[in-house]
Design a protein around this motif. Structure first.
Motif, PDB file in Angstrom:
ATOM      1  N   ILE A 192     -67.844  -8.543 -22.259  1.00  0.00           N
ATOM      2  CA  ILE A 192     -68.380  -7.447 -23.127  1.00  0.00           C
ATOM      3  C   ILE A 192     -68.085  -6.114 -22.446  1.00  0.00           C
ATOM      4  N   GLN A 193     -68.152  -6.112 -21.108  1.00  0.00           N
ATOM      5  CA  GLN A 193     -67.883  -4.849 -20.409  1.00  0.00           C
ATOM      6  C   GLN A 193     -66.449  -4.388 -20.705  1.00  0.00           C
ATOM      7  N   GLU A 194     -65.536  -5.366 -20.879  1.00  0.00           N
ATOM      8  CA  GLU A 194     -64.135  -4.984 -21.194  1.00  0.00           C
ATOM      9  C   GLU A 194     -64.090  -4.236 -22.528  1.00  0.00           C
ATOM     10  N   TYR A 195     -64.809  -4.753 -23.550  1.00  0.00           N
ATOM     11  CA  TYR A 195     -64.771  -4.060 -24.859  1.00  0.00           C
ATOM     12  C   TYR A 195     -65.389  -2.668 -24.700  1.00  0.00           C
ATOM     13  N   VAL A 196     -66.504  -2.599 -23.937  1.00  0.00           N
ATOM     14  CA  VAL A 196     -67.190  -1.304 -23.806  1.00  0.00           C
ATOM     15  C   VAL A 196     -66.235  -0.313 -23.160  1.00  0.00           C
ATOM     16  N   ASP A 197     -65.503  -0.777 -22.100  1.00  0.00           N
ATOM     17  CA  ASP A 197     -64.568   0.152 -21.450  1.00  0.00           C
ATOM     18  C   ASP A 197     -63.523   0.624 -22.462  1.00  0.00           C
ATOM     19  N   LEU A 198     -63.039  -0.324 -23.318  1.00  0.00           N
ATOM     20  CA  LEU A 198     -61.933   0.011 -24.222  1.00  0.00           C
ATOM     21  C   LEU A 198     -62.399   0.984 -25.305  1.00  0.00           C
ATOM     22  N   LEU A 199     -63.604   0.773 -25.828  1.00  0.00           N
ATOM     23  CA  LEU A 199     -63.935   1.482 -27.076  1.00  0.00           C
ATOM     24  C   LEU A 199     -65.085   2.471 -26.931  1.00  0.00           C
ATOM     25  N   THR A 200     -66.190   2.060 -26.313  1.00  0.00           N
ATOM     26  CA  THR A 200     -67.417   2.866 -26.453  1.00  0.00           C
ATOM     27  C   THR A 200     -67.197   4.306 -26.026  1.00  0.00           C
ATOM     28  N   ASN A 202     -64.424   5.897 -25.731  1.00  0.00           N
ATOM     29  CA  ASN A 202     -63.122   6.421 -26.146  1.00  0.00           C
ATOM     30  C   ASN A 202     -63.320   7.546 -27.167  1.00  0.00           C
ATOM     31  N   SER A 203     -62.786   8.750 -26.847  1.00  0.00           N
ATOM     32  CA  SER A 203     -63.112   9.902 -27.721  1.00  0.00           C
ATOM     33  C   SER A 203     -62.492   9.718 -29.104  1.00  0.00           C
ATOM     34  N   ILE A 204     -61.313   9.049 -29.176  1.00  0.00           N
ATOM     35  CA  ILE A 204     -60.725   8.865 -30.518  1.00  0.00           C
ATOM     36  C   ILE A 204     -61.619   7.921 -31.320  1.00  0.00           C
ATOM     37  N   TRP A 205     -62.125   6.853 -30.637  1.00  0.00           N
ATOM     38  CA  TRP A 205     -62.994   5.883 -31.346  1.00  0.00           C
ATOM     39  C   TRP A 205     -64.248   6.600 -31.845  1.00  0.00           C
ATOM     40  N   ILE A 206     -64.824   7.446 -30.961  1.00  0.00           N
ATOM     41  CA  ILE A 206     -66.041   8.184 -31.380  1.00  0.00           C
ATOM     42  C   ILE A 206     -65.688   9.119 -32.526  1.00  0.00           C
ATOM     43  N   GLY A 207     -64.516   9.784 -32.393  1.00  0.00           N
ATOM     44  CA  GLY A 207     -64.104  10.701 -33.469  1.00  0.00           C
ATOM     45  C   GLY A 207     -63.972   9.987 -34.795  1.00  0.00           C
ATOM     46  N   ARG A 208     -63.478   8.745 -34.754  1.00  0.00           N
ATOM     47  CA  ARG A 208     -63.239   8.023 -36.020  1.00  0.00           C
ATOM     48  C   ARG A 208     -64.510   7.387 -36.553  1.00  0.00           C
ATOM     49  N   THR A 209     -65.537   7.215 -35.702  1.00  0.00           N
ATOM     50  CA  THR A 209     -66.703   6.467 -36.216  1.00  0.00           C
ATOM     51  C   THR A 209     -67.957   7.320 -36.274  1.00  0.00           C
ATOM     52  N   ARG A 210     -68.055   8.352 -35.464  1.00  0.00           N
ATOM     53  CA  ARG A 210     -69.302   9.143 -35.488  1.00  0.00           C
ATOM     54  C   ARG A 210     -69.407   9.849 -36.839  1.00  0.00           C
ATOM     55  N   ASN A 211     -70.560   9.814 -37.438  1.00  0.00           N
ATOM     56  CA  ASN A 211     -70.856  10.465 -38.729  1.00  0.00           C
ATOM     57  C   ASN A 211     -69.946   9.975 -39.846  1.00  0.00           C
ATOM     58  N   VAL A 212     -69.504   8.732 -39.745  1.00  0.00           N
ATOM     59  CA  VAL A 212     -68.688   8.186 -40.855  1.00  0.00           C
ATOM     60  C   VAL A 212     -69.541   7.118 -41.553  1.00  0.00           C
ATOM     61  N   GLY A 213     -69.630   7.195 -42.862  1.00  0.00           N
ATOM     62  CA  GLY A 213     -70.378   6.188 -43.618  1.00  0.00           C
ATOM     63  C   GLY A 213     -71.856   6.200 -43.238  1.00  0.00           C
ATOM     64  N   THR A 263     -71.229   4.690 -38.507  1.00  0.00           N
ATOM     65  CA  THR A 263     -70.424   3.528 -38.085  1.00  0.00           C
ATOM     66  C   THR A 263     -70.575   3.292 -36.584  1.00  0.00           C
ATOM     67  N   TYR A 264     -70.714   4.383 -35.829  1.00  0.00           N
ATOM     68  CA  TYR A 264     -70.812   4.219 -34.369  1.00  0.00           C
ATOM     69  C   TYR A 264     -72.105   3.488 -34.009  1.00  0.00           C
ATOM     70  N   ASP A 265     -73.212   3.832 -34.707  1.00  0.00           N
ATOM     71  CA  ASP A 265     -74.486   3.159 -34.408  1.00  0.00           C
ATOM     72  C   ASP A 265     -74.397   1.683 -34.765  1.00  0.00           C
ATOM     73  N   ARG A 266     -73.737   1.382 -35.912  1.00  0.00           N
ATOM     74  CA  ARG A 266     -73.614  -0.049 -36.273  1.00  0.00           C
ATOM     75  C   ARG A 266     -72.819  -0.787 -35.213  1.00  0.00           C
ATOM     76  N   TYR A 267     -71.781  -0.073 -34.664  1.00  0.00           N
ATOM     77  CA  TYR A 267     -70.987  -0.715 -33.597  1.00  0.00           C
ATOM     78  C   TYR A 267     -71.885  -0.998 -32.397  1.00  0.00           C
ATOM     79  N   MET A 268     -72.712   0.016 -32.015  1.00  0.00           N
ATOM     80  CA  MET A 268     -73.554  -0.187 -30.823  1.00  0.00           C
ATOM     81  C   MET A 268     -74.586  -1.294 -31.080  1.00  0.00           C
ATOM     82  N   VAL A 269     -75.149  -1.319 -32.289  1.00  0.00           N
ATOM     83  CA  VAL A 269     -76.185  -2.334 -32.601  1.00  0.00           C
ATOM     84  C   VAL A 269     -75.582  -3.730 -32.486  1.00  0.00           C
ATOM     85  N   ARG A 270     -74.386  -3.901 -33.064  1.00  0.00           N
ATOM     86  CA  ARG A 270     -73.800  -5.272 -33.020  1.00  0.00           C
ATOM     87  C   ARG A 270     -73.434  -5.653 -31.594  1.00  0.00           C
TER      88      ARG A 270
END
Lengths: 375, 172, 100, 453, 167
Positions: A192-200, A202-213, A263-270
């Motif tokens: 799980i730490q590997e996924y967190v390093d890759l995505l959590t 990541n500014s592009i990931w945050i840009g694409r998911t923060r305040n979306v939906g 979308t970012y919160d749903r990602y963190m919750v899951r």
């Protein structure tokens, strides 16, 4: 597609452009067709056209006996077959007023939590792929492979497992079951730490998911959205805590809650849910009680006439079974409350005002499986 | 010998594609032919040892202006305008005028052909070897003798940019 | 370096083709393109004479013409877009109203 | 001997080096681009805990040839009311633009097609910017809604990021003082240090802009699979599609070459003038020998006999190259060959490192949304590039007029540029925060409520 | 197993709606009220606002062909504050329309469309009353007991392939 393209005048023209996404589209998670009403790039409205995968499960249920219908349940949400099976078996046990033995309950809980991790892994992989990150998909599939190996060793099947029987379990846990699950859980912490390093971070990931939906708590409840979608909007509610079933009352685990339901919160919750499921599994394999694995259930099930409604916390949301029996061996009516179908309804409210690229992210974050939407 | 081959190739391509540009019905085709003309003239600049103009032509004209043209042609859906007639009624009058002009200049060029010094009392061309390195010379001249026109040109470009943005903005 | 007559003839030819384009074509965009062609023809002359005299002034002037052509194209296309958005046509003949 | 034959001989006699290099480029680059595709797929597989193409040839080494053959014999479909001429021409334009711009690149002090164009670097940028037409016309000609949207998006992206790349290169050229490619590398040799250390921000901006220019990694929006299916390439299939694909990879090589020439010291070995670092000259030979040894080591482990033979062949090739690189070092009369061969080795090493960076970003980063991409381009990258040009100019003047130490001046200006970068980012975050806190778009009471959730 | 239910919840409902509450039953420790179709909207509004059943968990129907009031609409409500579940059963005759609950619980939109698709019960006041899972031109409503599973197949085969389907 041609008729829609004809409606739009010129790219400069003011009136809307109806863009057709699906049913054959790389990112709609199955046969879902979404008609987007676009104003330039902005989405003005969406209309979901579903039913391509409708197999009439509820009609089939009326012509099968209780045991015969159990395998069909796995084919609905084919990504989380074990939890479907658990829901159905517990519903029929309630109908029969029979209780599964404690050993069966604990093994069922372990298997369901493993299935929740596997389902969330599939969600994370495809969701990241839709937003453009190519690598997480293969990391997630690698972990999911471990879980599927455990399922295969236990009941011979990987995807549509039909692992449980009404009244308890068919197979005794194979001897290295505890060791496998423990090895998986120990290893999963680092993964799980590997996924967190890759995505959590990541500014592009945050840009694409923060305040979306964004979906507020009131909208969630009004639209009936449940599961991680509801929890990400700030409602601290989980059926495993509110109305515990199987052996969930014996273990302590937290319910992850988001704040502003994007979308970012749903990602963190899951992601947090995966960690909690891992903790549950670890607690459970410490002491699997000895004893029988099948309750006092006869070969032929003839539940007394009446009806019951039983729902469990499936990876996608509340999975409910409303079964009406008329005293014969075949159920009179089986109604399945599909979490993906009802969560998909929220797509229109979430997608308004966003761009086309966001619609793809929103479909991903709803974590819908078309087998369950269409039934 | 090599110069002759190069010149006639580029000149031929330029004139041919210019002619095609003017006669094509589809605007995209005429844009494509204009690009070929510009590239051909760029080749001629190269032959005239004017490297900076050659590269300026490619970057500014073809890479800049023509991209703009193609962009607008794509935005302005042309299937509306296509089947309207493309050539105005006074086509024949125009042809007549240009032929007369061509004849006049041609006769003037042809008659001066055998006068010594190519007919224009011009000194022979400076041999290629003694030409100063093109970019440095151009830069030197541009930034001392022609500094004021340079500033005026930049102001002109600024005005054009602002004008275009205001013009094309959607009336919201 | 070819004798200067050839370059003059080439630029004249391009100039004339551009002129024909401007006069005969009804589509404004093609008219704008023909104007670009005319400016380009002028450039050939400038560079040819600059090459003969070995003096770079001609090329500096050619550079300014390219800059001007860019400015002119930008504004021209801006007008066309604004015009097209209101009147759905790009043909000159229909641009006959001063105020619509 | 009649005059024309004589003229042809004279022509060949003076220009044979350029002709040979030209032919090599047109023949070798598609092959190299094919193998870059293979390396990319293998690397992606390795980073994703899987094997990548293994089936065609040992370890998938013949995969590019298989792909090329497949694409050649695949039926290429032309959409019904597509614009035939433009549809045929678009991929050709995109491929020729990439290849012609390679003409001016010097792969080593010896290998350069257009030997001394004095607008060298500008030629490379100008011609490679013609690639835009390949994309625009391709999108337009295939006449399908998706490809027009893809074409419009990629044009906007290319045009805006070309400005940023141009400005970044200008600050590099300020240091070099000339446009001729060989002179730029000589200037870096004269300075004794690569320009990447003198103008790091310029290098960073150029890296980001060049990624966007070749439609790759986080900026590969035009053919973002998820929304526009394949952008402007949707309607293309068969060899036409392969042309586009090779054009993209050739463009990547061009962009890599420009960055190497201007910022990473072209064919100079690291620490070019430092005497005691001369052992680095032996590195090329040792490096290839090491690769050969690794192949020998792996040869024994191959399951299939053919693969062992193949590995032995690769090992042999590596040793031969190592020999070619080592012999001129030792044998005195062949000394003059050293700069040419070693230069080419270092140049190719740097380009492959640059392309490795491209691939690495592609595997890890998710994709930008179109408005974020344009926002990054116009609001952050271009202002930063302009400030950087000013900063490098100030540094140069400080150094020349006021005799400051070069490193001090460069350090000062880089710090100033980074400060403006932070300011821009903070300005951007404030603006983004303001935009999102504004209530989400008001729920307009749409009359026909058929979309009501 | 079905025992009449008389706790304070049912008292409040009875005193609020009187005759509209036809029956209150507890089956296997799960309470459900049988209510008249006429007051469906008010009872639903009351349940959501006063009784705090803010989640319409599921909304479906059961077909009892032999009964005079053929269909049973079943609404499963859940209250987050009280962690309580309640079932409302609304008997409907064939062809009778029920009032739509979309204004009260927006989640009912697709659920009612599915009931219409499967049972043919239409809802007045529903924004977009058309089939959701089956194609628009589908005849018949599959989940009715009298809907023979082969009926659609033979009609389609005869119409499209021009032969008799042998099933």
């Amino acid at each position: 597609m041609q008729d829609d393209a004809a409606q739009n005048q010129t790219l400069l023209g003011a009136d809307e452009l109806v863009l057709n996404m699906g049913p054959q589209h790389p990112s709609t998670h199955g046969v879902l067709r979404v008609k987007l009403k676009l104003d330039g790039e902005r989405v003005r409205g969406t209309e979901c056209v579903i039913g391509y995968l409708h197999r009439g499960v509820e009609k089939i249920a009326e012509n099968r006996s209780y045991q015969q219908f159990a395998p069909y349940v796995d084919r609905m949400d084919y990504v989380a077959a074990v939890s479907n099976g658990l829901g159905y078996c517990e519903a029929v046990e309630k109908l029969l007023n029979v209780e599964a033995p404690p050993r069966a309950k604990v093994i069922r809980t372990i298997m369901t939590e493993l299935q929740r991790i596997a389902s969330h892994l599939v969600w994370l992989g495809t969701h990241a792929l839709d937003i453009g990150a190519l690598t997480p998909l293969f990391y997630c599939l690698r972990e999911r492979e471990e879980i599927l190996k455990i399922f295969e060793k236990y009941c011979g099947a990987r995807l549509t497992t039909h692992a449980f029987r009404i009244g308890g379990l068919q197979y005794e846990a194979y001897d290295s079951f505890e060791k496998d699950v423990e090895r998986f859980c120990k290893d999963f912490e680092r993964r799980i730490q590997e996924y967190v390093d890759l995505l959590t971070g990541n500014s592009i990931w945050i840009g694409r998911t923060r305040n979306v939906g964004v979906l507020s708590a009131e909208d969630c409840i009004a639209l009936g959205a449940s599961g991680p979608v509801l929890r990400a909007s700030g409602v601290k509610w989980d059926l495993r805590k509110a109305q515990p079933y199987a052996a969930y009352d014996q273990y302590n685990f937290q319910i992850p809650v988001g704040t502003n339901g994007d979308t970012y919160d749903r990602y963190m919750v899951r992601m947090e849910e995966m960690r909690q499921s891992r903790l549950i599994c670890l607690q459970a394999i410490e002491n699997i009680p000895a004893g029988p694995i099948l309750g006092k259930v006869g070969k032929v099930l003839k539940p007394p006439a009446g009806e019951i409604y039983h729902s469990i916390e499936a990876p996608k949301g509340i999975l409910g079974y409303y079964i009406v029996s008329d005293g014969t061996t075949q159920p009179y009516r089986v109604r399945i409350r599909p979490p993906s179908f009802i969560n998909l309804q929220a797509l229109d409210k979430m997608a308004r005002g966003h761009l086309v690229a966001d619609v793809v992210a929103i479909i991903g974050t709803l974590d819908i499986v078309l087998g369950e939407v269409d039934r | 010998m090599l110069d002759k081959v190069i010149f006639f190739f580029f000149a031929g391509v330029a004139i041919l594609s210019a002619g095609l540009m003017v006669t094509r019905r589809n605007a995209i085709h005429s844009a494509v032919f204009l690009i070929t003309t510009l590239l051909a003239t760029a080749g001629i600049f190269l032959q005239l040892r004017a490297e900076f103009i050659f590269i300026a032509q490619i970057i500014l004209y073809v890479g800049g202006i023509m991209v703009l043209f193609v962009f607008v042609i794509m935005l302005v859906r042309l299937d509306v305008a296509l089947h309207q007639i493309q050539f105005s009624r006074q086509k024949w009058v125009a042809l007549l005028v240009t032929l007369a002009l061509a004849a006049e200049v041609g006769v003037m060029l042809w008659s001066s052909r055998n006068v010594p010094g190519q007919g224009f009392l011009l000194p022979n061309a400076v041999p290629a070897g003694k030409l100063p390195p093109n970019t440095e010379a151009l830069a030197g001249r541009l930034f001392d003798a022609y500094l004021l026109p340079f500033e005026i040109a930049s102001v002109l470009l600024l005005v054009a940019m602002v004008g275009a943005v205001v013009m094309a903005k959607k009336r919201t | 370096m070819m004798p200067i007559g050839y370059y003059l003839f080439l630029s004249m030819a391009l100039f004339l083709i551009g002129a024909i384009g401007v006069i005969t074509r009804r589509n404004v965009i093609v008219v704008l393109m023909s104007i670009e062609l005319i400016l380009n023809a002028v450039n050939i002359n400038l560079v040819a004479f600059s090459r003969i005299f070995g003096d770079v002034a001609g090329q500096v002037f050619a550079l300014f013409i390219i800059a001007d052509a860019a400015a002119e194209a930008v504004v021209g296309l801006g007008i066309i877009i604004a015009f097209f958005r209101n009147r759905e046509t790009v043909l000159e003949d229909e641009m006959d109203l001063l105020k619509w | 001997m009649n005059p024309t034959l004589h003229a042809v001989l004279v022509f060949l006699e003076t220009w044979w080096v350029e002709l040979v290099s030209g032919v090599v480029i047109v023949a070798v680059v598609p092959l190299v681009a094919g193998y870059i595709v293979l390396v990319e797929r293998k690397l992606m597989a390795d980073m994703q805990a899987r094997l990548g193409p293994m089936r065609v040839g040992p370890h998938g080494l013949l995969q590019p040839i298989a792909d090329a053959v497949k694409l050649l014999i695949k039926e290429d479909i032309i959409p019904d009311n597509a614009d035939k001429m433009v549809f045929w021409m678009a991929p050709v334009v995109s491929m020729t633009a990439a290849l012609t711009s390679m003409g001016a690149i010097a792969f080593g002090p010896a290998f350069q097609v257009a030997r001394d164009i004095n607008v060298g670097l500008l030629f490379v940028i100008g011609v490679s910017s013609l690639g835009i037409f390949g994309i625009v016309l391709g999108g337009w000609a295939s006449n399908s809604h998706y490809s027009i949207m893809g074409a419009l998006r990629s044009t906007a992206q290319l045009v805006s990021y070309e400005t940023a790349a141009g400005l970044a290169l200008i600050s590099g050229l300020l240091l070099a003082g000339t446009l001729k490619i060989r002179a730029i590398v000589d200037a870096q040799q004269h300075f004794g240090v690569w320009f990447v250390f003198l103008a790091p921000v310029a290098f960073f901006i150029y890296v980001v802009a060049s990624i966007a220019e070749t439609n790759r990694a986080p900026f590969d929006l035009p053919e973002a699979e998820s929304e526009l299916v394949a952008g402007y390439m949707t309607e293309y299939s068969g060899f036409r599609w392969a042309l586009y694909f090779l054009g993209e990879y050739a463009n990547m090589i061009v962009v890599g070459a420009v960055a190497t020439t201007l910022f990473l010291g072209g064919w100079l070995r690291p620490f070019p003038n430092v005497r005691w670092m001369n052992w680095l000259d032996a590195l090329p030979a040792l490096f290839t020998a090491a690769v050969g040894a690794y192949c020998v080591y792996r040869a024994g482990k191959q399951p299939v006999r053919v693969q062992t033979w193949f590995m032995w062949g690769v090992a042999l090739a590596c040793f031969v190259v190592a020999l070619i690189l080592a012999v001129p070092l030792l044998v005195a009369p062949l000394k003059f060959l050293v700069p040419g061969l070693h230069g080419a080795f270092w140049f190719l090493l740097k380009i492959s490192a640059y392309i490795y960076l491209f691939m690495w970003l592609r595997f890890t980063l998710p994709r930008y949304r179109f408005d974020q991409l344009m926002h990054l381009g116009w609001y952050i990258l271009i202002p930063l590039a302009i400030v950087n040009v000013l900063a490098v100019g100030v540094a140069m003047i400080l150094e020349m007029e006021y005799g400051w130490n070069r490193w001090l001046a460069m350090l000062l200006t880089t710090v100033i540029t980074l400060a403006t970068a932070l300011f821009l980012l903070r300005l951007n975050d404030k603006r983004a925060a303001a935009a999102s806190s504004a209530a989400p778009p008001p729920e307009e009471p749409s009359t026909e409520d058929s979309y009501a959730g | 197993m079905q025992i009449p239910l008389d706790n304070d919840l049912t008292k409040r409902y009875r005193e609020q709606f009187g005759a509209a509450i036809l029956d209150a039953v507890e089956d296997r420790k799960q309470a459900y009220l049988v209510i008249a179709a006429a007051q469906l909207a008010e009872i639903a509004g009351y349940s959501r606002d006063v009784e705090k059943f803010d989640l319409l968990e599921d909304y479906t129907a059961v077909d009892w062909p032999r009964r005079e009031k053929r269909f049973d609409l079943v609404a499963i409500l859940y209250s987050f504050p009280h962690n309580l579940r309640l079932r409302l059963k609304i008997p409907l005759a064939d062809g009778e329309t029920a009032s739509s609950l979309v204004e009260i619980w927006p989640t009912a939109n697709w659920l009612e469309r599915e009931i219409f698709d499967m049972f043919g019960i239409s809802f007045s006041g529903h924004p977009d009353m058309k089939r959701i899972l089956l194609p628009e031109e589908w005849q018949g409503h599959p989940l009715r007991k009298d809907y023979d599973i082969l009926q659609q197949d033979t009609a389609w085969v005869r119409e499209n392939l021009g032969i008799e389907s042998g099933q």
